[in-house]
Design a protein around this motif. Structure first.
Motif, short mmCIF file in Angstrom:
data_model
loop_
_atom_site.label_atom_id
_atom_site.label_comp_id
_atom_site.label_asym_id
_atom_site.label_seq_id
_atom_site.Cartn_x
_atom_site.Cartn_y
_atom_site.Cartn_z
N GLN A 28 -8.62 2.77 50.35
CA GLN A 28 -8.54 3.97 49.50
C GLN A 28 -7.94 3.64 48.12
OE1 GLN A 28 -7.67 3.76 52.72
NE2 GLN A 28 -9.52 4.88 53.39
N GLN A 29 -7.14 2.59 48.04
CA GLN A 29 -6.50 2.27 46.76
C GLN A 29 -7.41 1.49 45.83
OE1 GLN A 29 -2.93 0.08 47.61
NE2 GLN A 29 -1.90 1.80 48.59
N LEU A 30 -8.57 1.05 46.34
CA LEU A 30 -9.45 0.24 45.49
C LEU A 30 -10.00 1.06 44.34
CD1 LEU A 30 -11.51 -1.69 48.22
CD2 LEU A 30 -9.66 -2.61 46.77
N SER A 31 -10.09 0.43 43.16
CA SER A 31 -10.69 1.13 42.01
C SER A 31 -11.86 0.29 41.48
CB SER A 31 -9.64 1.27 40.90
OG SER A 31 -10.31 1.27 39.65
N PRO A 32 -13.03 0.91 41.31
CA PRO A 32 -14.20 0.15 40.86
C PRO A 32 -14.01 -0.51 39.50
CG PRO A 32 -14.70 2.51 40.95
CD PRO A 32 -13.33 2.33 41.51
N ASP A 33 -12.98 -0.04 38.75
CA ASP A 33 -12.77 -0.64 37.41
C ASP A 33 -11.66 -1.68 37.40
OD1 ASP A 33 -12.96 2.78 36.60
OD2 ASP A 33 -14.61 1.31 36.55
N ASN A 34 -11.02 -1.92 38.54
CA ASN A 34 -9.90 -2.85 38.48
C ASN A 34 -9.97 -3.86 39.61
OD1 ASN A 34 -7.60 -4.12 37.76
ND2 ASN A 34 -6.18 -2.50 38.39
N GLY A 35 -10.96 -4.75 39.45
CA GLY A 35 -11.10 -5.83 40.45
C GLY A 35 -10.24 -7.01 40.03
N VAL A 36 -10.37 -8.11 40.76
CA VAL A 36 -9.58 -9.30 40.42
C VAL A 36 -10.43 -10.28 39.62
CG1 VAL A 36 -8.08 -9.07 42.45
CG2 VAL A 36 -10.06 -10.58 42.57
N SER A 37 -9.87 -10.80 38.54
CA SER A 37 -10.53 -11.87 37.76
C SER A 37 -9.53 -13.01 37.64
CB SER A 37 -10.92 -11.37 36.35
OG SER A 37 -11.82 -10.30 36.44
N ARG A 38 -9.74 -14.04 38.45
CA ARG A 38 -8.83 -15.20 38.38
C ARG A 38 -9.68 -16.47 38.43
NH1 ARG A 38 -6.89 -12.62 43.51
NH2 ARG A 38 -8.10 -13.68 45.13
#
Ligand code: HGY
Ligand code: MN
Ligand code: MN
Length: 421
Positions: A28-38
């Motif tokens: 539920q806390q996932l946001s389509p605009d804030n993924g991981v970029s590493r």
């Protein structure tokens, strides 16, 4: 109930590469605009590497790093001159991806060592965690980089000199993040390799099966095509005088999609083809595109189909050069054959899942993995865990905590079998 330390590691590490910085502990806390970029060599990649090294040191592993930035954490066994059981995955990510792709395999590997330490398991064979550099290809344009260099599939110097979009070499970025080491592993010392990973597809989730036992991994070819036309005025240049690079690119993309479906349909295979990367210059609304570079990703579990589609693409390029009088060049960045995995390791995973009472399914992988490089040099297996809605390479990638706990238990049991042989 998931082991709290494993969950804590996965929540803590979920912050690295997110902007704004935050941890995520539920779907539920996932946001389509804030993924991981590493991406490999980035500051975020360095931070998650440092965290994993700290966790490995806490459980008493001997840390070493090779010249490709691959990180090793070793626990010696009772026997000295005997092959090790190597296991692990990667910590780099795609752009704006999910927090479990790669990281899940690394932190469950570390937790498996904790579980074995806790039950004072005495491993005959050395146990060695590995964290491979640059599995995603998002930084240097070629996938499975660290494991390809480690296994000799790609020449070491070629890898070290590859440049990222800042023009820095692979070697310079590893030096910059403090992960350019001198460790040299003897590939002959590795008796088994096992990687736990999310399925990144819908099968296990749809069939409500917590454990996947991977039988084979897809073949893959990455090709970059650069089309050079002529940048010109969008208003004053007559249509018949234009050398529009993007128009040619769009016809290549349509052609690729159509031909992949044809091969997939009438050969009953799994041909998939994607253009996920497109760079256009000068990229102005009122300028006819002068140059376009596209990245083509072709996969199939049958190698012939990959080469069939590649040949069709080369013919299409030739025809466009003649028809449109454009300059079109291509570069095959990497071509990796489909890879069957070890029946012995599959059997060990099956015995472990049965002992724990977990349903399992034999499955093929449509994603590539470092395991397919390792399978060329040692007996290799993979454990898959369900991806909710089959989504991956997306901020909405997720795996339930209960499935993660089951996977960690199956991995630990499988390590006991392999390390005890
Ligand atoms: O592209 C892949 O299949 C993998 O995630 N690198
Ligand atoms: Mn991966
Ligand atoms: Mn991936």
């Amino acid at each position: 109930m998931i082991n709290s330390r494993l969950k804590a590691d996965l929540i803590h590490s979920s912050q690295y590469g997110r902007n704004p910085l935050c941890t995520v502990s539920s779907y539920q806390q996932l946001s389509p605009d804030n993924g991981v970029s590493r991406i490999a060599g980035s500051l975020e990649n360095k931070k998650i590497r440092n965290y994993a090294v700290q966790c490995m040191q806490e459980c008493g592993l001997q840390i070493s790093i090779d010249s490709f930035g691959n990180i090793f954490g070793r626990k010696e066994g009772l026997f000295k001159n005997i092959g090790s059981v190597m296991f692990g995955s990667h910590l780099d990510s795609v752009i704006n991806g999910g927090q479990f792709d790669g990281a899940l395999g690394v932190f469950t590997a570390i937790d498996a060592i904790r579980r074995l330490n806790k039950e004072s398991f005495s491993n005959k064979r050395p146990l060695e965690i590995v964290i491979f550099t640059g599995e995603e290809g998002s930084a240097f344009g070629t996938t499975l980089l660290g494991s390809s260099a480690f296994t000799g599939y790609l020449p070491a110097e070629e890898v070290l000199q590859m440049k990222n979009k800042e023009g820095k070499t692979f070697k310079e970025t590893m030096q910059e993040i403090g992960y350019y080491g001198i460790e040299k592993k003897d590939l002959g010392d590795i008796a088994y390799f096992i990687e736990l990973h999310i399925e990144q597809g819908p099968i296990l989730y749809q069939e409500k099966i917590p454990i996947g036992i991977v039988e084979s991994i897809t073949g893959l070819l990455w090709m970059y095509i650069t089309i050079t036309g002529e940048p010109n005025h969008a208003g004053t240049t007559p249509m018949n005088l234009r050398k529009d690079a993007l128009l040619a690119a769009s016809s290549i993309i349509q052609f690729l999609n159509k031909e992949a479906k044809k091969i997939g349909d009438n050969k009953g295979s799994s041909t998939v083809a994607t253009v996920g990367k497109l760079d256009i210059s000068p990229n102005g609304i009122n300028i006819i595109p002068g140059k376009v570079k596209i990245g083509v990703d072709i996969r199939d579990k049958k190698e012939d189909n990959i080469h069939l589609l590649k040949e069709k693409m080369l013919e299409k390029i030739k025809q466009l050069i003649e028809d449109l009088k454009l300059n079109i060049e291509y570069d095959i960045a990497i071509s990796i054959p489909p890879q069957p995995l070890s029946a012995e390791v599959m059997e060990s995973i099956k015995v472990s899942a049965e002992k724990l009472g977990y349903k399992y399914k034999f499955i093929n992988s449509g994603a590539t993995h470092d395991a397919q490089n390792m399978a060329r040099i040692t007996k290799t297996g993979m454990i898959f865990l369900p991806s909710i809605n089959g989504i991956s390479h997306s901020p909405l990638e997720w795996t339930d905590w209960e499935d993660i706990e089951k996977g960690a238990q199956v991995l630990t049991e499988t390590l006991k079998i392999l390390a005890g042989k």
